[in-house]
Scaffold this motif. Structure first.
Motif, PDB file in Angstrom:
ATOM      1  N   LYS A 252       0.843  -1.205   0.000  1.00  0.00           N
ATOM      2  CA  LYS A 252       0.000   0.000   0.000  1.00  0.00           C
ATOM      3  C   LYS A 252       0.876   1.253   0.000  1.00  0.00           C
ATOM      4  O   LYS A 252       0.664   2.167  -0.786  1.00  0.00           O
ATOM      5  CB  LYS A 252      -0.918   0.033   1.232  1.00  0.00           C
TER       6      LYS A 252
ATOM      7  N   SER B 127      -1.255  10.446   8.040  1.00  0.00           N
ATOM      8  CA  SER B 127      -1.982  10.047   9.246  1.00  0.00           C
ATOM      9  C   SER B 127      -1.223  10.410  10.512  1.00  0.00           C
ATOM     10  O   SER B 127       0.000  10.572  10.490  1.00  0.00           O
ATOM     11  CB  SER B 127      -2.194   8.536   9.250  1.00  0.00           C
TER      12      SER B 127
ATOM     13  N   ARG C 180       2.418   4.861  16.831  1.00  0.00           N
ATOM     14  CA  ARG C 180       3.553   3.961  16.587  1.00  0.00           C
ATOM     15  C   ARG C 180       4.852   4.776  16.528  1.00  0.00           C
ATOM     16  O   ARG C 180       4.853   5.865  15.955  1.00  0.00           O
ATOM     17  CB  ARG C 180       3.321   3.201  15.265  1.00  0.00           C
TER      18      ARG C 180
ATOM     19  N   ARG D 195       9.888   4.370  12.251  1.00  0.00           N
ATOM     20  CA  ARG D 195      10.911   3.420  11.811  1.00  0.00           C
ATOM     21  C   ARG D 195      12.104   4.231  11.302  1.00  0.00           C
ATOM     22  O   ARG D 195      11.925   5.402  10.921  1.00  0.00           O
ATOM     23  CB  ARG D 195      10.381   2.575  10.644  1.00  0.00           C
TER      24      ARG D 195
ATOM     25  N   TYR E 161       4.208  10.036   8.646  1.00  0.00           N
ATOM     26  CA  TYR E 161       3.170  10.101   9.682  1.00  0.00           C
ATOM     27  C   TYR E 161       3.407  11.340  10.533  1.00  0.00           C
ATOM     28  O   TYR E 161       4.498  11.909  10.526  1.00  0.00           O
ATOM     29  CB  TYR E 161       3.268   8.875  10.621  1.00  0.00           C
TER      30      TYR E 161
ATOM     31  N   GLU F 265     -11.395   9.611  10.856  1.00  0.00           N
ATOM     32  CA  GLU F 265     -11.582   8.224  11.309  1.00  0.00           C
ATOM     33  C   GLU F 265     -10.337   7.862  12.102  1.00  0.00           C
ATOM     34  O   GLU F 265      -9.286   8.492  11.962  1.00  0.00           O
ATOM     35  CB  GLU F 265     -11.769   7.259  10.132  1.00  0.00           C
TER      36      GLU F 265
ATOM     37  N   TYR G 210      -4.025   4.730  14.853  1.00  0.00           N
ATOM     38  CA  TYR G 210      -3.785   5.493  13.630  1.00  0.00           C
ATOM     39  C   TYR G 210      -5.049   6.282  13.326  1.00  0.00           C
ATOM     40  O   TYR G 210      -6.160   5.781  13.537  1.00  0.00           O
ATOM     41  CB  TYR G 210      -3.538   4.554  12.430  1.00  0.00           C
ATOM     42  N   GLY G 211      -4.902   7.497  12.796  1.00  0.00           N
ATOM     43  CA  GLY G 211      -6.085   8.284  12.453  1.00  0.00           C
ATOM     44  C   GLY G 211      -5.794   9.274  11.337  1.00  0.00           C
ATOM     45  O   GLY G 211      -4.648   9.684  11.125  1.00  0.00           O
ATOM     46  N   THR G 212      -6.858   9.648  10.627  1.00  0.00           N
ATOM     47  CA  THR G 212      -6.738  10.567   9.485  1.00  0.00           C
ATOM     48  C   THR G 212      -7.133  11.978   9.893  1.00  0.00           C
ATOM     49  O   THR G 212      -8.296  12.212  10.236  1.00  0.00           O
ATOM     50  CB  THR G 212      -7.692  10.110   8.347  1.00  0.00           C
TER      51      THR G 212
ATOM     52  N   GLU H 205      -4.427   6.076   2.725  1.00  0.00           N
ATOM     53  CA  GLU H 205      -3.893   4.710   2.798  1.00  0.00           C
ATOM     54  C   GLU H 205      -4.095   4.251   4.235  1.00  0.00           C
ATOM     55  O   GLU H 205      -3.313   4.578   5.130  1.00  0.00           O
ATOM     56  CB  GLU H 205      -2.404   4.748   2.406  1.00  0.00           C
ATOM     57  N   ILE H 206      -5.207   3.540   4.454  1.00  0.00           N
ATOM     58  CA  ILE H 206      -5.614   3.206   5.827  1.00  0.00           C
ATOM     59  C   ILE H 206      -6.066   1.748   5.914  1.00  0.00           C
ATOM     60  O   ILE H 206      -6.119   1.055   4.903  1.00  0.00           O
ATOM     61  CB  ILE H 206      -6.743   4.153   6.322  1.00  0.00           C
ATOM     62  N   ASP H 207      -6.402   1.314   7.134  1.00  0.00           N
ATOM     63  CA  ASP H 207      -6.762  -0.106   7.296  1.00  0.00           C
ATOM     64  C   ASP H 207      -8.264  -0.316   7.062  1.00  0.00           C
ATOM     65  O   ASP H 207      -9.020   0.634   6.824  1.00  0.00           O
ATOM     66  CB  ASP H 207      -6.314  -0.613   8.684  1.00  0.00           C
TER      67      ASP H 207
ATOM     68  N   ARG I  96      10.621  -7.285   3.731  1.00  0.00           N
ATOM     69  CA  ARG I  96      10.719  -5.900   4.213  1.00  0.00           C
ATOM     70  C   ARG I  96      11.574  -5.839   5.464  1.00  0.00           C
ATOM     71  O   ARG I  96      12.278  -4.860   5.689  1.00  0.00           O
ATOM     72  CB  ARG I  96       9.313  -5.357   4.478  1.00  0.00           C
TER      73      ARG I  96
ATOM     74  N   ARG J 286       0.395  -9.814  12.157  1.00  0.00           N
ATOM     75  CA  ARG J 286      -0.053  -9.100  10.956  1.00  0.00           C
ATOM     76  C   ARG J 286      -0.701 -10.047   9.939  1.00  0.00           C
ATOM     77  O   ARG J 286      -1.647  -9.679   9.252  1.00  0.00           O
ATOM     78  CB  ARG J 286       1.138  -8.365  10.324  1.00  0.00           C
TER      79      ARG J 286
HETATM   80  N1  GDP Z   1      -7.568   3.402  10.193  1.00  0.00           N
HETATM   81  C1  GDP Z   1      -6.370   3.864   9.844  1.00  0.00           C
HETATM   82  N2  GDP Z   1      -5.384   3.029   9.486  1.00  0.00           N
HETATM   83  C2  GDP Z   1      -4.194   3.549   9.138  1.00  0.00           C
HETATM   84  C3  GDP Z   1      -3.958   4.928   9.106  1.00  0.00           C
HETATM   85  N3  GDP Z   1      -2.675   5.120   8.715  1.00  0.00           N
HETATM   86  C4  GDP Z   1      -2.149   3.927   8.477  1.00  0.00           C
HETATM   87  N4  GDP Z   1      -3.055   2.956   8.736  1.00  0.00           N
HETATM   88  C5  GDP Z   1      -2.900   1.514   8.597  1.00  0.00           C
HETATM   89  O1  GDP Z   1      -2.163   0.993   9.681  1.00  0.00           O
HETATM   90  C6  GDP Z   1      -1.522  -0.212   9.276  1.00  0.00           C
HETATM   91  C7  GDP Z   1      -0.101  -0.268   9.792  1.00  0.00           C
HETATM   92  O2  GDP Z   1       0.666   0.737   9.188  1.00  0.00           O
HETATM   93  P1  GDP Z   1       2.221   0.807   9.415  1.00  0.00           P
HETATM   94  O3  GDP Z   1       2.529   0.769  10.870  1.00  0.00           O
HETATM   95  O4  GDP Z   1       2.766   1.978   8.628  1.00  0.00           O
HETATM   96  O5  GDP Z   1       2.751  -0.573   8.845  1.00  0.00           O
HETATM   97  P2  GDP Z   1       2.729  -1.152   7.359  1.00  0.00           P
HETATM   98  O6  GDP Z   1       1.422  -0.840   6.733  1.00  0.00           O
HETATM   99  O7  GDP Z   1       2.909  -2.620   7.579  1.00  0.00           O
HETATM  100  O8  GDP Z   1       3.861  -0.491   6.652  1.00  0.00           O
HETATM  101  C8  GDP Z   1      -1.672  -0.257   7.756  1.00  0.00           C
HETATM  102  O9  GDP Z   1      -2.716  -1.169   7.447  1.00  0.00           O
HETATM  103  C9  GDP Z   1      -2.077   1.136   7.403  1.00  0.00           C
HETATM  104  O10 GDP Z   1      -2.869   1.161   6.203  1.00  0.00           O
HETATM  105  C10 GDP Z   1      -5.024   5.787   9.464  1.00  0.00           C
HETATM  106  O11 GDP Z   1      -4.931   7.018   9.479  1.00  0.00           O
HETATM  107  N5  GDP Z   1      -6.186   5.210   9.831  1.00  0.00           N
END
Ligand code: GDP
Ligand code: ADP
Length: 298
Positions: free
Chosen positions: A132, A151, A155, A158, A167, A186, A196-198, A216-218, A252, A263
């Motif tokens: 993503k 976002s 966390r 890295r 972030y 959200e 995590y939030g937008t 790019e979110i979950d 990765r 995960r």
């Molecule tokens: N709901 C939500 N999910 C997020 C947001 N930003 C990132 N994520 C999700 O959090 C998850 C973990 O992200 P990250 O720690 O960067 O690890 P990675 O996706 O494995 O590189 C991923 O599925 C992202 O899409 C957000 O603002 N809101």
């Protein structure tokens, strides 16, 4: 005593190697259906397009039991109802049997159909390590006019991650404050771990400027965006196969074994929800996948 290797033996060894490789490919395809990386319809279409392929060589019995929720009892009833012999291979199905099986699958597991009335608010979701971040970065590189949301997260960064670019790194108290003041569109706890939030404001501003906005979110976040903004376009990024997803996560090298297992458990849940999305894009090649995402939303 000299050992003579006549051609028939060489042929036998080669044939047995081919059989092992074909079995491995069939096992991998079955895993892809079980983990929902591909739909059963997709596997069946591949089998029908090339009956000599590993998909074509798969027995209809193996095929059906690779589908989640179909056990051996249900499988036998389905085959009986559809009038298909259990010894049949997918590539050897007759025209009437293909139609009957495809119709059955479409009823049982309808493939997502794009909806009308989409907006320029676009969500890119998908399982861990599918790419993503990589695809979103490629979209931004090729289309700087598209606004990529940054976002907030609890966390820790890295190595190489830049505050405000990858972030906004905040502590729990600040995250609580962002929620309480309504500054997040959200938010979710991802992988049962960090939050995590937008941030809402930059998105509203970009949409007002007429720009396309990419989040790019979950999965949980994608659902919240859909609830808040039903016209949002939801895109689900898929790996070419389950094995490739695992390889990308391992390759990765940013998570230890325990975190990777966590995960991958989330990945199975996310893959099972792909039907909620408007589009599915396979991230086989980054540039191609990025182009497809852009073509869907512009
Ligand atoms: N709901 C939500 N999910 C997020 C947001 N930003 C990132 N994520 C999700 O959090 C998850 C973990 O992200 P990250 O720690 O960067 O690890 P990675 O996706 O494995 O590189 C991923 O599925 C992202 O899409 C957000 O603002 N809101
Ligand atoms: N199309 C692709 N082919 C091969 N490797 C890829 C592809 N897309 C991403 N990767 C690699 O997969 C790993 C996970 O990608 P990443 O963007 O961090 O995933 P996500 O943001 O979905 O967790 C990275 O090492 C990345 O370089």
């Amino acid at each position: 005593m000299t050992e003579r290797q006549g051609p028939p033996e060489v042929d036998r060894v080669a044939a047995s190697r081919r059989a092992v490789a074909a079995r491995r490919e069939r096992a991998s395809l079955k895993r892809d259906v079980t983990t929902r990386v591909i739909t059963p319809q997709e596997l069946l279409r591949r089998a029908l397009a090339d009956p000599a392929s590993p998909a074509g060589a798969m027995r209809v019995t193996e095929f059906l039991t690779s589908i989640p929720a179909i056990g051996e009892g249900k499988r036998d009833r389905i085959l009986h109802d559809l009038g298909i012999s259990p010894v049949k291979r997918l590539g050897g199905l007759g025209a009437r049997q293909r139609r009957a099986l495809l119709d059955f699958l479409d009823r049982r597991w309808p493939e997502p159909r794009p909806r009308a009335g989409r907006s320029r608010l676009v969500v890119l979701a998908g399982p861990t390590a599918v790419g993503k971040g990589t695809v979103a970065a490629q979209v931004r590189k090729r289309h700087p006019e598209i606004h990529l949301s940054v976002s907030a997260t609890t966390r820790p960064p890295r190595p190489g991650e830049v505050e405000g670019e990858h972030y906004f790194f905040v502590d729990d108290a600040e995250f609580d404050r962002l929620i309480a003041s309504g500054e997040l569109l959200e938010h979710a706890t991802v992988h049962n771990r960090y939050r995590y939030g937008t941030p809402r404001k930059p998105i509203v501003r970009a949409l007002e400027d007429g720009r396309t906005v990419l989040l790019e979110i979950d999965l949980q976040g994608a659902r919240q965006v859909r609830a808040a903004e039903p016209s949002a376009t939801l895109v689900f990024l898929l790996p070419p196969s389950w094995d490739e997803l695992v390889q990308r996560l391992v390759g990765r090298g940013t998570e230890g074994e325990e975190e990777r297992a966590r995960r991958l458990r989330t990945a199975k849940v996310e893959l099972a929800a792909q039907g909620e999305f408007d589009y599915r894009v396979v991230n086989d090649h980054v540039e191609r996948a990025a182009d497809e995402v852009v073509s869907l939303v512009t």
